[in-house]
Motif scaffolding. Structure first.
Motif, PDB file in Angstrom:
ATOM      1  N   THR A   1       8.391  13.490   7.011  1.00 42.53           N
ATOM      2  CA  THR A   1       7.789  14.822   6.858  1.00 42.53           C
ATOM      3  C   THR A   1       7.772  15.640   8.136  1.00 42.53           C
ATOM      4  O   THR A   1       7.689  16.867   8.092  1.00 42.53           O
ATOM      5  CB  THR A   1       6.339  14.692   6.354  1.00 42.53           C
ATOM      6  N   GLY A   2       7.823  14.981   9.278  1.00 44.57           N
ATOM      7  CA  GLY A   2       7.737  15.681  10.545  1.00 44.57           C
ATOM      8  C   GLY A   2       6.322  16.120  10.899  1.00 44.57           C
ATOM      9  O   GLY A   2       6.129  16.848  11.882  1.00 44.57           O
ATOM     10  N   ARG A   3       5.327  15.695  10.144  1.00 45.97           N
ATOM     11  CA  ARG A   3       3.942  16.089  10.390  1.00 45.97           C
ATOM     12  C   ARG A   3       3.297  15.125  11.375  1.00 45.97           C
ATOM     13  O   ARG A   3       3.185  13.932  11.105  1.00 45.97           O
ATOM     14  CB  ARG A   3       3.150  16.113   9.079  1.00 45.97           C
ATOM     15  N   GLU A   4       2.838  15.652  12.476  1.00 47.12           N
ATOM     16  CA  GLU A   4       2.287  14.805  13.519  1.00 47.12           C
ATOM     17  C   GLU A   4       0.924  14.222  13.159  1.00 47.12           C
ATOM     18  O   GLU A   4       0.465  13.281  13.808  1.00 47.12           O
ATOM     19  CB  GLU A   4       2.171  15.593  14.826  1.00 47.12           C
ATOM     20  N   ARG A   5       0.296  14.759  12.127  1.00 45.21           N
ATOM     21  CA  ARG A   5      -1.016  14.229  11.759  1.00 45.21           C
ATOM     22  C   ARG A   5      -0.917  12.769  11.325  1.00 45.21           C
ATOM     23  O   ARG A   5      -1.900  12.011  11.418  1.00 45.21           O
ATOM     24  CB  ARG A   5      -1.643  15.060  10.650  1.00 45.21           C
ATOM     25  N   PHE A   6       0.269  12.350  10.857  1.00 42.46           N
ATOM     26  CA  PHE A   6       0.434  10.953  10.477  1.00 42.46           C
ATOM     27  C   PHE A   6       0.385  10.041  11.696  1.00 42.46           C
ATOM     28  O   PHE A   6       0.066   8.852  11.572  1.00 42.46           O
ATOM     29  CB  PHE A   6       1.753  10.752   9.731  1.00 42.46           C
ATOM     30  N   LEU A   7       0.729  10.583  12.864  1.00 41.47           N
ATOM     31  CA  LEU A   7       0.710   9.788  14.082  1.00 41.47           C
ATOM     32  C   LEU A   7      -0.650   9.781  14.756  1.00 41.47           C
ATOM     33  O   LEU A   7      -1.025   8.811  15.405  1.00 41.47           O
ATOM     34  CB  LEU A   7       1.764  10.312  15.067  1.00 41.47           C
ATOM     35  N   TYR A   8      -1.374  10.867  14.614  1.00 44.10           N
ATOM     36  CA  TYR A   8      -2.615  11.011  15.373  1.00 44.10           C
ATOM     37  C   TYR A   8      -3.877  10.785  14.541  1.00 44.10           C
ATOM     38  O   TYR A   8      -4.975  10.807  15.089  1.00 44.10           O
ATOM     39  CB  TYR A   8      -2.673  12.398  16.014  1.00 44.10           C
ATOM     40  N   THR A   9      -3.727  10.584  13.238  1.00 41.95           N
ATOM     41  CA  THR A   9      -4.894  10.282  12.413  1.00 41.95           C
ATOM     42  C   THR A   9      -5.443   8.910  12.789  1.00 41.95           C
ATOM     43  O   THR A   9      -4.704   7.932  12.856  1.00 41.95           O
ATOM     44  CB  THR A   9      -4.524  10.291  10.915  1.00 41.95           C
ATOM     45  N   LYS A  10      -6.733   8.864  13.063  1.00 41.76           N
ATOM     46  CA  LYS A  10      -7.364   7.597  13.434  1.00 41.76           C
ATOM     47  C   LYS A  10      -7.611   6.767  12.178  1.00 41.76           C
ATOM     48  O   LYS A  10      -8.307   7.194  11.268  1.00 41.76           O
ATOM     49  CB  LYS A  10      -8.676   7.859  14.169  1.00 41.76           C
ATOM     50  N   LEU A  11      -7.035   5.584  12.156  1.00 46.37           N
ATOM     51  CA  LEU A  11      -7.122   4.716  10.986  1.00 46.37           C
ATOM     52  C   LEU A  11      -7.869   3.442  11.348  1.00 46.37           C
ATOM     53  O   LEU A  11      -7.585   2.814  12.366  1.00 46.37           O
ATOM     54  CB  LEU A  11      -5.729   4.360  10.469  1.00 46.37           C
ATOM     55  N   SER A  12      -8.817   3.073  10.540  1.00 49.24           N
ATOM     56  CA  SER A  12      -9.539   1.829  10.756  1.00 49.24           C
ATOM     57  C   SER A  12     -10.159   1.385   9.442  1.00 49.24           C
ATOM     58  O   SER A  12     -10.305   2.172   8.519  1.00 49.24           O
ATOM     59  CB  SER A  12     -10.638   2.013  11.816  1.00 49.24           C
ATOM     60  N   GLY A  13     -10.511   0.122   9.367  1.00 51.35           N
ATOM     61  CA  GLY A  13     -11.170  -0.344   8.159  1.00 51.35           C
ATOM     62  C   GLY A  13     -10.847  -1.784   7.833  1.00 51.35           C
ATOM     63  O   GLY A  13      -9.756  -2.272   8.138  1.00 51.35           O
ATOM     64  N   PHE A  14     -11.793  -2.431   7.203  1.00 54.33           N
ATOM     65  CA  PHE A  14     -11.638  -3.815   6.753  1.00 54.33           C
ATOM     66  C   PHE A  14     -11.390  -3.866   5.253  1.00 54.33           C
ATOM     67  O   PHE A  14     -11.313  -4.938   4.673  1.00 54.33           O
ATOM     68  CB  PHE A  14     -12.908  -4.597   7.108  1.00 54.33           C
ATOM     69  N   HIS A  15     -11.249  -2.687   4.633  1.00 60.21           N
ATOM     70  CA  HIS A  15     -11.154  -2.667   3.176  1.00 60.21           C
ATOM     71  C   HIS A  15      -9.835  -3.221   2.662  1.00 60.21           C
ATOM     72  O   HIS A  15      -9.723  -3.491   1.468  1.00 60.21           O
ATOM     73  CB  HIS A  15     -11.382  -1.244   2.627  1.00 60.21           C
TER      74      HIS A  15
END
Length: 223
Positions: free
Chosen positions: A77-91
């Protein structure tokens, strides 16, 4: 200088400037409660060592899966939000525990809001379906949907092919009730079965030969 790659954490923390902080205390509490509850259900059936191996495998599989998804989404997509979105979770692991319950006690029933009885074998699907539907409504689904998908698939992969069964010294659960297509509605299962069978033969052909040999060596008693 580091490139723009996301740091994916599966323990409800994110590493930023060498600091650790909890992204959401409520998620942390839910994760601990889910881990203790599911561990209490499965540990007597699997042993504590097997539960630990399961958590490590699913956690690692989910981490790399989410990371690969974020990078691939960026390149597509070329969208940088996929790189900079903070992802975390034990789910991801919590979703995996539902698959473990499906494998260990598939015919057990529980009450849903006191309205109807639902078998535990449908619990992973009941988690995945709403998650996928929500992902079409809100972009915030990127924060949990990949964890849920990879946690579910990674746990099935481990239990289907790699979990050691102490009673038989074999690995994996070959039962038809735990096949990959059982996670899907009845009308689409024949299509899923075709693709799943190809993957199954590539990954587990030699394992089935060992199973066949084991069964042929087992003496039979005529009744």
């Amino acid at each position: 200088m580091w490139g723009p790659f996301p740091w994916v954490s599966s323990s409800n923390t994110i590493s930023l400037d060498s600091r650790l902080y909890c992204t959401c205390p409520s998620k942390l509490i839910v994760s601990i409660f889910g881990l203790l509850l599911c561990g209490k259900l499965l540990e007597p059936l699997w042993t504590s060592r097997e539960v630990l191996k399961f958590v490590v495998f699913v956690n690692t599989f989910t981490l790399f899966g989410v990371y690969a998804t974020a990078v691939t989404s960026y390149y597509i997509t070329g969208r940088e939000r996929f790189l900079y979105t903070k992802l975390s979770g034990f789910h991801g692991v919590l979703a995996g525990f539902l698959v473990g319950v499906k494998q260990a006690m598939p015919d057990q029933e529980f009450s849903l809001y006191g309205i109807s009885q639902i078998r535990t074998q449908w619990m992973p699907s009941l988690l995945l379906l709403p998650s996928i539907i929500i992902s079409f409504v809100t972009p915030e689904a990127i924060r949990f949907l990949p964890f849920t998908i990879f946690g579910t698939y990674g746990s099935w992969l481990y239990l289907r092919y790699f979990q050691r069964i102490p009673e038989t010294s074999l690995m994996g659960n070959p039962e038809d009730e735990f096949a990959f297509e059982t996670f899907f509605p009845l009308f689409i299962r024949p299509v899923v079965h075709v693709f799943a069978s190809i993957f199954h033969n590539v990954l587990c052909g030699s394992n089935h030969q060992r199973r066949d040999g084991h069964h042929s060596e087992t003496p039979s008693v005529a009744v």
